[in-house]
Design a protein around this motif. Structure first.
Motif, PDB file in Angstrom:
ATOM      1  N   LEU A   1       7.169  -1.884   8.823  1.00  0.00           N
ATOM      2  CA  LEU A   1       6.469  -1.723   7.546  1.00  0.00           C
ATOM      3  C   LEU A   1       5.230  -0.848   7.753  1.00  0.00           C
ATOM      4  O   LEU A   1       4.445  -1.078   8.675  1.00  0.00           O
ATOM      5  N   THR A   2       5.069   0.142   6.901  1.00  0.00           N
ATOM      6  CA  THR A   2       3.892   1.013   7.022  1.00  0.00           C
ATOM      7  C   THR A   2       2.792   0.534   6.075  1.00  0.00           C
ATOM      8  O   THR A   2       3.077   0.008   4.995  1.00  0.00           O
ATOM      9  N   TRP A   3       1.555   0.687   6.486  1.00  0.00           N
ATOM     10  CA  TRP A   3       0.417   0.354   5.631  1.00  0.00           C
ATOM     11  C   TRP A   3      -0.529   1.551   5.568  1.00  0.00           C
ATOM     12  O   TRP A   3      -0.543   2.404   6.453  1.00  0.00           O
ATOM     13  N   GLU A   4      -1.304   1.578   4.483  1.00  0.00           N
ATOM     14  CA  GLU A   4      -2.300   2.626   4.285  1.00  0.00           C
ATOM     15  C   GLU A   4      -3.603   2.001   3.817  1.00  0.00           C
ATOM     16  O   GLU A   4      -3.596   1.002   3.104  1.00  0.00           O
ATOM     17  N   ILE A   5      -4.703   2.592   4.245  1.00  0.00           N
ATOM     18  CA  ILE A   5      -6.008   2.258   3.668  1.00  0.00           C
ATOM     19  C   ILE A   5      -6.400   3.455   2.809  1.00  0.00           C
ATOM     20  O   ILE A   5      -6.464   4.583   3.298  1.00  0.00           O
ATOM     21  N   VAL A   6      -6.590   3.200   1.514  1.00  0.00           N
ATOM     22  CA  VAL A   6      -6.791   4.284   0.546  1.00  0.00           C
ATOM     23  C   VAL A   6      -8.233   4.282   0.056  1.00  0.00           C
ATOM     24  O   VAL A   6      -8.808   3.225  -0.228  1.00  0.00           O
ATOM     25  N   SER A   7      -8.832   5.475  -0.060  1.00  0.00           N
ATOM     26  CA  SER A   7     -10.193   5.598  -0.585  1.00  0.00           C
ATOM     27  C   SER A   7     -10.186   5.370  -2.089  1.00  0.00           C
ATOM     28  O   SER A   7      -9.126   5.306  -2.715  1.00  0.00           O
ATOM     29  N   LYS A   8     -11.359   5.294  -2.679  1.00  0.00           N
ATOM     30  CA  LYS A   8     -11.435   5.066  -4.127  1.00  0.00           C
ATOM     31  C   LYS A   8     -10.878   6.240  -4.912  1.00  0.00           C
ATOM     32  O   LYS A   8     -10.599   6.130  -6.105  1.00  0.00           O
ATOM     33  N   TYR A   9     -10.698   7.376  -4.228  1.00  0.00           N
ATOM     34  CA  TYR A   9     -10.113   8.545  -4.893  1.00  0.00           C
ATOM     35  C   TYR A   9      -8.601   8.631  -4.679  1.00  0.00           C
ATOM     36  O   TYR A   9      -7.959   9.607  -5.048  1.00  0.00           O
ATOM     37  N   GLY A  10      -8.027   7.584  -4.043  1.00  0.00           N
ATOM     38  CA  GLY A  10      -6.578   7.553  -3.849  1.00  0.00           C
ATOM     39  C   GLY A  10      -6.100   8.323  -2.638  1.00  0.00           C
ATOM     40  O   GLY A  10      -4.897   8.546  -2.479  1.00  0.00           O
ATOM     41  N   ILE A  11      -7.017   8.713  -1.754  1.00  0.00           N
ATOM     42  CA  ILE A  11      -6.639   9.475  -0.557  1.00  0.00           C
ATOM     43  C   ILE A  11      -6.518   8.509   0.621  1.00  0.00           C
ATOM     44  O   ILE A  11      -7.396   7.672   0.856  1.00  0.00           O
ATOM     45  N   ALA A  12      -5.405   8.629   1.370  1.00  0.00           N
ATOM     46  CA  ALA A  12      -5.196   7.770   2.534  1.00  0.00           C
ATOM     47  C   ALA A  12      -6.175   8.141   3.636  1.00  0.00           C
ATOM     48  O   ALA A  12      -6.200   9.284   4.102  1.00  0.00           O
TER      49      ALA A  12
ATOM     50  N   GLY B   1       3.298  -2.011  10.971  1.00  0.00           N
ATOM     51  CA  GLY B   1       3.332  -3.399  11.386  1.00  0.00           C
ATOM     52  C   GLY B   1       2.563  -4.330  10.472  1.00  0.00           C
ATOM     53  O   GLY B   1       1.366  -4.167  10.263  1.00  0.00           O
ATOM     54  N   VAL B   2       3.287  -5.282   9.874  1.00  0.00           N
ATOM     55  CA  VAL B   2       2.676  -6.384   9.124  1.00  0.00           C
ATOM     56  C   VAL B   2       3.288  -7.648   9.719  1.00  0.00           C
ATOM     57  O   VAL B   2       4.501  -7.692   9.962  1.00  0.00           O
ATOM     58  N   PHE B   3       2.458  -8.683   9.920  1.00  0.00           N
ATOM     59  CA  PHE B   3       2.896  -9.765  10.784  1.00  0.00           C
ATOM     60  C   PHE B   3       2.863 -11.139  10.123  1.00  0.00           C
ATOM     61  O   PHE B   3       2.126 -11.389   9.172  1.00  0.00           O
ATOM     62  N   ASN B   4       3.699 -11.991  10.675  1.00  0.00           N
ATOM     63  CA  ASN B   4       3.856 -13.360  10.208  1.00  0.00           C
ATOM     64  C   ASN B   4       2.483 -14.025  10.052  1.00  0.00           C
ATOM     65  O   ASN B   4       1.720 -14.098  11.009  1.00  0.00           O
ATOM     66  N   GLY B   5       2.169 -14.480   8.836  1.00  0.00           N
ATOM     67  CA  GLY B   5       0.888 -15.154   8.593  1.00  0.00           C
ATOM     68  C   GLY B   5      -0.160 -14.288   7.924  1.00  0.00           C
ATOM     69  O   GLY B   5      -1.188 -14.803   7.479  1.00  0.00           O
ATOM     70  N   ASP B   6       0.066 -12.970   7.841  1.00  0.00           N
ATOM     71  CA  ASP B   6      -0.882 -12.103   7.132  1.00  0.00           C
ATOM     72  C   ASP B   6      -0.903 -12.470   5.643  1.00  0.00           C
ATOM     73  O   ASP B   6       0.154 -12.625   5.029  1.00  0.00           O
ATOM     74  N   VAL B   7      -2.105 -12.610   5.065  1.00  0.00           N
ATOM     75  CA  VAL B   7      -2.259 -13.016   3.664  1.00  0.00           C
ATOM     76  C   VAL B   7      -2.930 -11.894   2.878  1.00  0.00           C
ATOM     77  O   VAL B   7      -3.890 -11.279   3.340  1.00  0.00           O
ATOM     78  N   GLY B   8      -2.416 -11.626   1.677  1.00  0.00           N
ATOM     79  CA  GLY B   8      -2.991 -10.584   0.831  1.00  0.00           C
ATOM     80  C   GLY B   8      -2.799 -10.879  -0.638  1.00  0.00           C
ATOM     81  O   GLY B   8      -2.362 -11.977  -1.012  1.00  0.00           O
ATOM     82  N   ILE B   9      -3.123  -9.902  -1.479  1.00  0.00           N
ATOM     83  CA  ILE B   9      -3.032 -10.048  -2.937  1.00  0.00           C
ATOM     84  C   ILE B   9      -2.128  -8.946  -3.484  1.00  0.00           C
ATOM     85  O   ILE B   9      -2.215  -7.789  -3.063  1.00  0.00           O
ATOM     86  N   ILE B  10      -1.255  -9.312  -4.438  1.00  0.00           N
ATOM     87  CA  ILE B  10      -0.419  -8.320  -5.101  1.00  0.00           C
ATOM     88  C   ILE B  10      -1.306  -7.474  -6.005  1.00  0.00           C
ATOM     89  O   ILE B  10      -1.955  -7.987  -6.921  1.00  0.00           O
ATOM     90  N   LYS B  11      -1.325  -6.168  -5.747  1.00  0.00           N
ATOM     91  CA  LYS B  11      -2.168  -5.254  -6.514  1.00  0.00           C
ATOM     92  C   LYS B  11      -1.388  -4.497  -7.582  1.00  0.00           C
ATOM     93  O   LYS B  11      -1.966  -4.075  -8.589  1.00  0.00           O
ATOM     94  N   GLU B  12      -0.086  -4.296  -7.354  1.00  0.00           N
ATOM     95  CA  GLU B  12       0.674  -3.470  -8.300  1.00  0.00           C
ATOM     96  C   GLU B  12       2.146  -3.844  -8.231  1.00  0.00           C
ATOM     97  O   GLU B  12       2.671  -4.177  -7.160  1.00  0.00           O
TER      98      GLU B  12
END
Length: 745
Positions: A605-616, A622-633
């Motif tokens: 699984l790929t992840w990105e950290i995006v700026s407030k302007y939408g730029i990566a 890698g996303v791992f067993n036990g990682d917790v987050g919020i559905i954004k979209e």
């Protein structure tokens, strides 16, 4: 109401080639129809026969939600021209397609497949081009035939794509002779699916292939419960139940699998059966641990002892620290040993000891790396030490590739080891045998490895009980901190955790400032109080937001299990709203704003950290067993759902991959390992004795930083404290370590 429609693909609005999900514009009887669902590798111009139900999308209007899809050959010249001119066949455009069909009419497909040399009769087609067109048509025909063949056995389009890509035209022989190979070769296919397919094909229930696959599946299920091996009597009993065959029919196949090197058989008090990867993982760890376990010579040690004592005196002056005898022993042990284990319960000074060890090695000019198994645990380690700590996966630089055993590969390994003099790993109780093996592989001999953890907590979710086995082997230096320091003693969470661990009853009189008990016997009343506590009472009390308050429960099933609680908590903590999109995946409903957890390691699984302007601004895998987050979209057009995890890492999940996440308003105590929350709520009424034990209660209580609230039965709490029974794990790292030590003695 299920509708069946035949038409041709005019264009593809969206397509995910990995899982088959697509949004397709289908022309049927001159009208355009939008179809959504799992298709195989569908292409523009193809004629499809689809079945499904009409749904009304709030943004895109009427759509056909496809349940089944079948490719059919176009039966008229117009359909053939559409297909050839769609771009499906490289080298044929609309004009060329029109010329071909004008020449050959309804015989076009037959001519291309059986007499391709006649294509040279068309202006612009050379003999070589004619052969290329025929080859492409044949390949696509082979794929279509394969899909039609697989559909007969109830195989979904998504799985059919995987099978065809894995085996190509060999799939016919494999499916008829040994469909159980699917369980070994294809990710997402287990024994149950392979067995269902085999039943439809007509494979006998006592087939050697079926029995072998069943044995391996039983060991896989055992690994999910933490076992490295099974005694032969247990393996035979479980396999007999699964396969519905007598043990004497199954037993010979154990020896056959061992001859094929898929199993390892070891004789101890009983005969132990290992899946090969698990046996060699333990053996490899034992060998590497032995190599790392270097002890300083006596003369050098005397000089180091003086340095350590001088450092402790300096730190006492600078920071007012006063380490007790065991803490001082731990610092000295870390200096003189290549390996050291530091254990102890909450409030016993593990963090102070680690900080002192770091300061010593820092003064010596050494490079130090810190890591923990989960993102939350790494974050806590960073806050406690002031040094950057990473997850073990990120430390080892996971690269997303997949090995033969379907685990991720790491850039850091024996050929490219970690560049450090000292490596400190926290929360070692959470580390399973495979992650431990990967870690050890990346540590050079001469690098110090310091492992920190609470041995009384629950063992890892994955197979093994690494920390317990390391301590039980008596092969490595272990310092067990026991003294509860005064500042920690002010917390009833810490005091009660230690009482629970010693088997002593705890005070439930609500005179505490951070440990509360509400006796309630009605589950509906428990639900009501739980929601009040999360929404109103606890956030201001502990200085947190409702998202940070965690419900922990021993069970998945039942009125107070994860599945029921998450449905109730979602309804009240994140209620439906016109502004919040939703997506139903089977019986589960996901909504924008939901708190969710990744429930398996996914190295790809790929992840990105995006700026407030939408730029990566950063990306990784890698996303791992036990990682917790919020559905954004939730993006229905793209067939995906976006979750934001710690450090603003955003991950897009295709709708077909949502089995990897689940709601996390409530999580099992096992899944909470390595995490720390401002406040926890623990509903305890009743449950199975093997599960409701001291170890589980201790782990739950130690997850809270500021407040524990238990809802339920006083009697249940007392019984859990008295219940020392734990689920026995069949592990043998301890034995492998002793064997290596004896061989090298």
């Amino acid at each position: 109401m299920v509708e069946t429609v035949t038409g041709y693909v005019d264009h593809i609005i969206y397509q995910n080639k990995e899982n088959g999900y697509a949004v397709v514009a289908l022309i049927s009887d001159g009208d355009e129809l939008v179809c959504v669902g799992n298709f195989r590798a569908v292409e523009t111009g193809e004629t499809l026969k689809v079945s499904g139900s009409y749904v009304e999308h709030p943004l895109y209007g009427s759509q056909l939600k496809v349940e089944s899809c079948q490719v059919v050959e176009p039966d008229d010249a117009a359909g053939m021209e559409r297909y050839l001119g769609s771009g499906a066949i490289k080298g044929i455009g609309e004009a060329m397609a029109a010329r071909i069909v004008k020449k050959f009419g309804s015989e076009t497909f037959r001519i291309i497949e059986e007499e391709p040399e006649r294509l040279v009769e068309i202006k612009g087609i050379s003999q070589r081009k004619a052969q290329e067109i025929a080859a492409q048509m044949m390949e696509k025909k082979d794929m279509r035939k394969a899909f039609i063949f697989l559909q007969k056995y109830g195989i979904s389009n998504t799985l059919a794509v995987k099978i065809y890509h894995q085996y190509g035209m060999d799939l016919y022989g494999i499916m008829k002779e040994n469909p159980y190979r699917l369980a070994e070769d294809i990710d997402g296919v287990g024994f149950k699916i392979a067995d269902e397919i085999a039943g439809k094909i007509g494979i006998h229930t006592d087939s050697d292939f079926r029995i072998r696959s069943g044995i391996l599946y039983v060991l896989l299920l055992a690994a999910a419960d933490g076992h490295i091996y099974l005694p032969d009597f247990s393996l035979l009993a479980r396999a007999a139940e699964l396969l519905e065959l007598p043990p004497h029919v199954i037993e010979p196949q154990i020896a056959n699998l061992a001859m094929d090197r898929k199993l390892v058989i070891k004789l101890k008090e009983e005969k132990r059966i290992y899946a090969s990867a698990y046996y060699y993982a333990e053996l490899g760890c034992a060998r590497m641990l032995h190599d790392l376990n270097i002890t300083m010579e006596d003369e050098a040690l005397l000089a180091e002892e003086k340095k350590v004592k001088a450092l402790l005196q300096d730190l006492e002056k600078e920071q007012g620290l006063a380490l007790d005898e065991l803490q001082q022993k731990a610092v000295l042990q870390s200096v003189k040993s290549g390996l050291m284990i530091l254990s102890g319960g909450p409030g016993t000074g593990k963090t102070t000891t680690i900080n002192t060890i770091i300061r010593y090695f820092e003064r010596e000019g050494m490079d130090i790396l810190l890591a923990a198994p989960t993102g939350r645990a790494a974050k806590r380690m960073t806050e406690a030490t002031g040094y950057e700590a990473r997850t073990i996966h990120r430390l080892l630089e996971v690269n997303g590739a997949v090995e033969e055993d379907k685990r991720g590969q790491f850039e850091r390994n024996e050929e490219n080891p970690l560049e450090a003099d000292v490596i400190i790993i926290d929360e070692m109780s959470m580390v399973d045998i495979f992650l431990f093996k990967a870690l050890l592989s990346a540590i050079s001999v001469g690098t110090r490895l310091i492992m920190v953890g609470d041995v009384d907590q629950l063992p890892s979710v994955g197979p093994g009980q690494v920390l317990q086995d390391l301590i039980n082997s008596n092969a490595f230096p272990v310092v067990m901190l026991k003294k509860i320091f005064r500042q920690a003693g002010e917390s009833d969470i810490v005091v009660n955790a230690h009482k629970i661990n010693r088997g002593e009853n705890i005070e439930l009189d609500n005179r505490s400032r951070d440990f509360f008990f509400l006796e309630r016997a009605d589950v509906n009343v428990i639900y009501k109080h739980m929601i009040q506590l999360i929404r109103e009472k606890l956030p201001p009390y502990v200085g947190a937001v409702p998202y940070d308050i965690q419900v922990l429960t021993p069970m998945r099933k039942g009125n107070l299990g994860v599945e029921v609680l998450n449905g109730i908590l979602q309804r009240y903590l994140n209620p439906p709203s016109p502004e919040k999109k939703e997506y139903a995946s089977g019986e589960r409903l996901f909504r924008v704003g939901d708190k969710v957890m990744q429930v398996k390691n996914n190295y790809q699984l790929t992840w990105e950290i995006v700026s407030k302007y939408g730029i990566a601004i950063d990306k990784g895998m890698g996303v791992f067993n036990g990682d917790v987050g919020i559905i954004k979209e939730i993006n229905e057009a793209a067939g995906s759902l976006t979750v934001e995890y710690d450090e603003h890492r955003r991950v897009d999940y295709p709708f077909a991959g949502l089995e990897e996440i689940e709601l996390a308003y409530a999580v099992t105590i096992h899944k909470s390992q390595g995490s720390e929350y401002p406040a926890i709520i623990l509903p305890l009424l009743s449950g199975p004795k093997m599960l409701f034990n001291r170890n589980l209660l201790y782990t739950a209580v130690t997850r809270a930083r500021k407040c524990v609230t238990i809802l339920g039965s006083r009697r249940t709490i007392k019984e859990m404290i008295q219940n020392e029974r734990e689920n026995k794990r069949y592990t043998s790292l301890c034995d492998r370590i002793k064997e290596i030590c004896e061989m090298e003695a």
